[in-house]
Design an enzyme around this catalytic site. Structure first.
Site, PDB file in Angstrom:
ATOM      1  CG  ASP A   8      -1.897  -1.129   1.252  1.00 19.46           C
ATOM      2  OD1 ASP A   8      -2.086  -1.769   0.190  1.00 19.46           O
ATOM      3  OD2 ASP A   8      -2.481  -1.384   2.315  1.00 19.46           O
ATOM      4  CG  ASP A 130     -13.390  -3.541   0.243  1.00 22.26           C
ATOM      5  OD1 ASP A 130     -12.621  -4.453  -0.132  1.00 22.26           O
ATOM      6  OD2 ASP A 130     -13.156  -2.334   0.051  1.00 22.26           O
TER       7      ASP A 130
END
Length: 239
Positions: A8, A130
């Site tokens: 990330d 998600d």
């Protein structure tokens, strides 16, 4: 199973968030290009990169960096964060990115995403959903986990009949080192047998990789925090 070591990015640096909280950031000293080199040296074929600045802003913020990394990497890159327009995908593919990940936009503008699947090909796009479990049902959240779409994983996924790659994150497990939601991935495999599922969230041990029965697995925090090495993870993913 394909193992995707994850990185990330915030402000050009490798980081990890706890439960998607931008106020709970762990920063790592390794430069992104060096990290990708290390992934390749360990034997990885793929890596999963997320432009967290872009994901938060809902527009590209680090796409220039990602394009540079793609041009210089030996790995096939799957990248996420801030994709909203067709030319943004085209830029990544021109730079050598293998797959682009589309998340909230799949819920908000399914017609556009279906057009991208037709235009660029199903092998070049990964849908990312998600989910939070509500009374046992996986309900899709959007906008960095801040909005409840009110729709189930099954409802959203079946709106994309051409999709071939599906990344599913159990929000409750992400970054918690508590193990993946094996039951959820079993159910996805049964109900969506035509897609290659990538498990994301909770992998904390090599035993977790042994148990996963998915086409792929995203592994981030456990690698960055040294729970096991990438070489060890790759050996278990291929077993």
């Amino acid at each position: 199973m394909i193992l995707y070591p994850a990185m990330d990015l915030i402000g050009g640096s490798a980081v990890r968030l706890r439960q998607g909280d931008f106020d709970a950031v762990t920063r790592y000293p390794t430069a992104p290009a060096e990290a990708l080199d290390a992934f390749a040296e360990a034997g990885a074929a793929w890596a999963h990169l997320v432009d967290l600045d872009g994901a938060k802003a809902r527009e590209p913020r680090q796409h220039a960096l990602i394009a540079e990394l793609a041009r210089g990497s030996r790995l096939s890159l799957q990248v996420a964060g801030g994709f909203r327009e067709t030319d943004q995908l085209a830029r990544m593919f021109d730079a050598g990115v293998a797959r682009v990940v589309i998340g909230s936009l799949a819920v908000e503008r399914p017609e556009l995403v279906n057009d991208w699947l037709d235009r660029f090909g199903a092998e070049r796009i990964t849908l990312s959903l998600d989910v939070r479990l509500v009374d046992g049902e996986p309900m899709v959240s959007t906008a960095g986990w801040t909005r409840d779409s009110g729709r189930s994983l099954w409802d959203v996924a079946t709106a994309f009949p051409a999709a071939r790659h599906l990344l599913v994150t159990d929000i409750g497990r992400d970054g918690m080192m508590a193990g993946p939601n094996f039951d959820l991935y079993r159910r996805i495999g049964e109900r969506l047998p035509k897609v290659a599922v990538q498990a994301s969230g909770g992998v904390s041990s090599l035993a977790d990789l042994d148990r996963l029965d998915t086409a792929g697995a995203i592994v981030g925090k456990a690698l960055w925090d040294g729970a096991f090495t990438l070489r060890e993870a790759l050996a278990h993913a291929r077993a």
